[in-house]
Structure formats: structure tokens, C-alpha cells
Design an enzyme around this catalytic site. Sequence first.
Site, short mmCIF file in Angstrom:
data_model
loop_
_atom_site.label_atom_id
_atom_site.label_comp_id
_atom_site.label_asym_id
_atom_site.label_seq_id
_atom_site.Cartn_x
_atom_site.Cartn_y
_atom_site.Cartn_z
N TYR A 150 0.85 -1.19 0.00
CA TYR A 150 0.00 0.00 0.00
C TYR A 150 0.88 1.24 0.00
CZ TYR A 150 -3.43 3.44 1.69
OH TYR A 150 -4.26 4.54 1.83
N ASP A 245 9.32 2.76 -0.53
CA ASP A 245 8.30 3.37 0.32
C ASP A 245 8.63 2.99 1.76
OD1 ASP A 245 6.11 4.09 1.82
OD2 ASP A 245 4.64 3.48 0.32
N LYS A 273 5.31 9.21 9.01
CA LYS A 273 5.08 8.66 10.34
C LYS A 273 6.12 9.12 11.37
CE LYS A 273 2.34 4.79 8.63
NZ LYS A 273 1.03 5.30 9.00
#
Length: 439
Positions: A150, A245, A273
Site C-alpha cells: 500500500y 516506500d 510517520k
Amino acid sequence: MSTGNDRNQQLFDRAQRSIPGGVNSPVRAFRSVGGTPRFIERALGPHFWDANGARYIDYIGSWGPMIVGHTHPDVVAAMHAAIARGLSYGAPTAGEVEMAEEIIRLVPSIEQVRLVSSGTEAAMSALRLARGAAGDGKGRRKIIKFEGCYHGHADSLLVKAGSGLLTFGNPSSAGVPAEITQHTLVLDYNDCEQLEDAFKTHGDDIACVMVEVIAGNMNLVRATPEFIQTMRKLCTKHGAILVFDEVMTGFRVALGGAQSLYGVQPDLTVLGKVIGGGMPVAAFGGRREVMKHLAPLGGVYQAGTLSGNPVAVSCGLATLKLIQAPGFYERLSAQTGKLIDGLVAAAQIHDVPFCGDFVGGMFGIYFATNVPQSYAQIMATDKERFNRFFHAMLDRGVYLAPSAYEAGFVSAAHDDEVISQTLATAGKAFAAVAAASPR
């Protein structure tokens, strides 16, 4: 409708009238596991408290950012100081320069970096930049991603994605026209042969390969070293851009991210994050010769009013300082290892098929006999047993990800006492799972 004094249920009933599904991110809805979402009132260290005042040991950590624990005093102090100076300027600040310099110092593959506000924004911007820079900017169209990975909810990346899409059983999203995804090639994770065949067929038109080096959105699944080395070799050979990613793994599995563990340098890295420490900060960066294609230097446009927001950056900088303390990752990894080893041992006592894996402060738990290495193997794990275990833990004060397809997170605040409490609770939860399982 709600009854009694369950404030969580009352808030959820109310939320569903004004917010689609009652939540602002799908996995929070508990639809995969059933039951009522917990509405969080406050958090401190390894715990948070819901609207009923119940305390939970938190193993989602805002899905990764809270690596030093909730409301760390150094982070809070840095934010208070930034707030006193102003909330947003829409103009450059020294803080964003310091943040960029810190990221570049800690991640050797990054020579220049652009700050944005979310992982989705960073991933879609990196994709656009890769298309504009690959093959000397000659307009390559195709991108490669992997099933179960994702990369945010940009249209061209919502093809057989992980995260909440796995939770709800949908391989992609409605509202995404086929002509947008026609150039997205989706391959099996950890399949080197498929990767080589794709480059053999489409090599001159592949702009980039985007991958979660350690996947966290189909639960935790590690890439094999051969898989990562193969994509590096093929991207170099064909002039494609390799994009890691690391929104989830960056500064979470190691100080240099997952790439430092594999010893492979990408052309672009996507971060998020942890670099925001709980505030909306993300970034994409890489080799200077790739980044030069980005506006205002080059023709690839990207902009954001709140990019590099001074309050958010102050939070991220304070967090990045804390995680560089000597021995930080060794201690974090040791605590995560104690958790996983203890969970596996507790499951064995009750003869429940179960295994786990972890890297740094990130972990996966699987109701299966072997640690999965692919999307197909993840989908074969026992979701119903996970759901029973999730609720047995939640009812006893331990908050795990409300999905069998999400990684979990340990923070520096999860000390031996917290881990011991978790494992004692897990023993009771596995007993409940075993009692409910058909024999």
C-alpha cells in the site's frame, strides 16, 4: 442505537450521522473484527484511554509514529515552543531546513528532500517525479508495484493494494478509471522471476518500481534480499527509478530505515510517520540528479500550503533527536523480541497455530504455522482466530491493530512491566481462542 453508559457506542452512533462509516480512516471502523471502535480521549507513554475511561496498552502507536511513546515531555516542550511563535506561515523556516539536513545525514541515499504533509502525498509526488526523471525524462508511462503493498490512496497506486483494502476484501478502489491504472503493473511480492519478465517485456517504458521493503500493510512481510537486489539491478540496467516506500519502516525498523538493513540504495525514498512524531509530516527525497527535475528547478510540479509546517516539524525534529540516543534501537528491538517470543510461547501452551516476526519496533502476528512471505500466504492465515484473539485482548486492556492485515508497533515506553502484562493477558486470550476453536 446506543444503550446504557457506553460512551464509545454513543460517539460512534453520533459519528455515523456526520462522517461516512463514522470514521475518518476506514480501518478504524472495526468492520473487519466487529464491535464498537474505541474513541480515544488521551494517551501517555505506552497507554491510551478511551471515552469510557478504560486504559489500554497501545500496540498501534498511531500506526507507527509514536516510537518514543505518547506525549513524550521533550516532544511536547518542542511543540509548545513552536506554537508560541506561530502556527503556520506559508513561507520558509529554519526548522524545515534543519529537518531536511537531519534526514539527509541519517539516510545516505537521500541527497535532497522535499517535505509534505502525508505519506499518500509523498508517494504520489515521488511517482510523478520518477516518471518525469526516468530515462532522462523521455515520458515513460509504466510503473511496477507489488500485490499487498500500500502506497497511499493516489489513483494509480490503488491496484491490489494492502492496508484497509485487504481488511475489506477489495483489491482496488471504486472511482478509479481503468485508463488511470492501465500503466500500473502489479506483480507478486518476493517473486524475482516475474520482475525479470516484466522488465524483459516493458523495460524501455518502465518509469519506476515502488516497493515496501518490509511490507506493513498486508501485515509484516519481509522482502527477501534477492528480491530487493534484483529490482536494484534491473532498474539500473533499464534506467528506471527505484522507489523505496519507507513511510512505515523509515526510522522505525532501524535508524537508517529498512534500506540500511538490506544494504541497497534506492533512487528515491518516501518517508512519513516517525519523522512527524505524531504530527502530519512526510517527505520524499533521493539522488540530486533525480530531485533536480522537481519544481522550481525542473518541470515536475508539486506544492503544498502546509508543507514543512513549523509546529509539525518541531515535533518531528524532537522525535528524531530522541531516537538517536545510544542503544535506542537495540533496546527497542529487544522489547519487541520479548513480546513476539512470549506470544508464540503462550500460543503453543494452548495448541493454537500461531507465529510472529519483528524488525526493530515493528511486528507481525499470524494465525498460521509459518511466517508468510507473500500476499497469498497472508490471505491464507486464519482471520477468524485473529478476530477472536483481538477481542479477547481488547476486552482485557490490550489494543492491537483491528485487522489481521496490519503490522503492530512497540515504543520505547513499552518497558518490561508492560510487556509482562501483555503476555499475561495473551495467555488468557489464547485460552479463549482455543476454547472457541472447533476440534
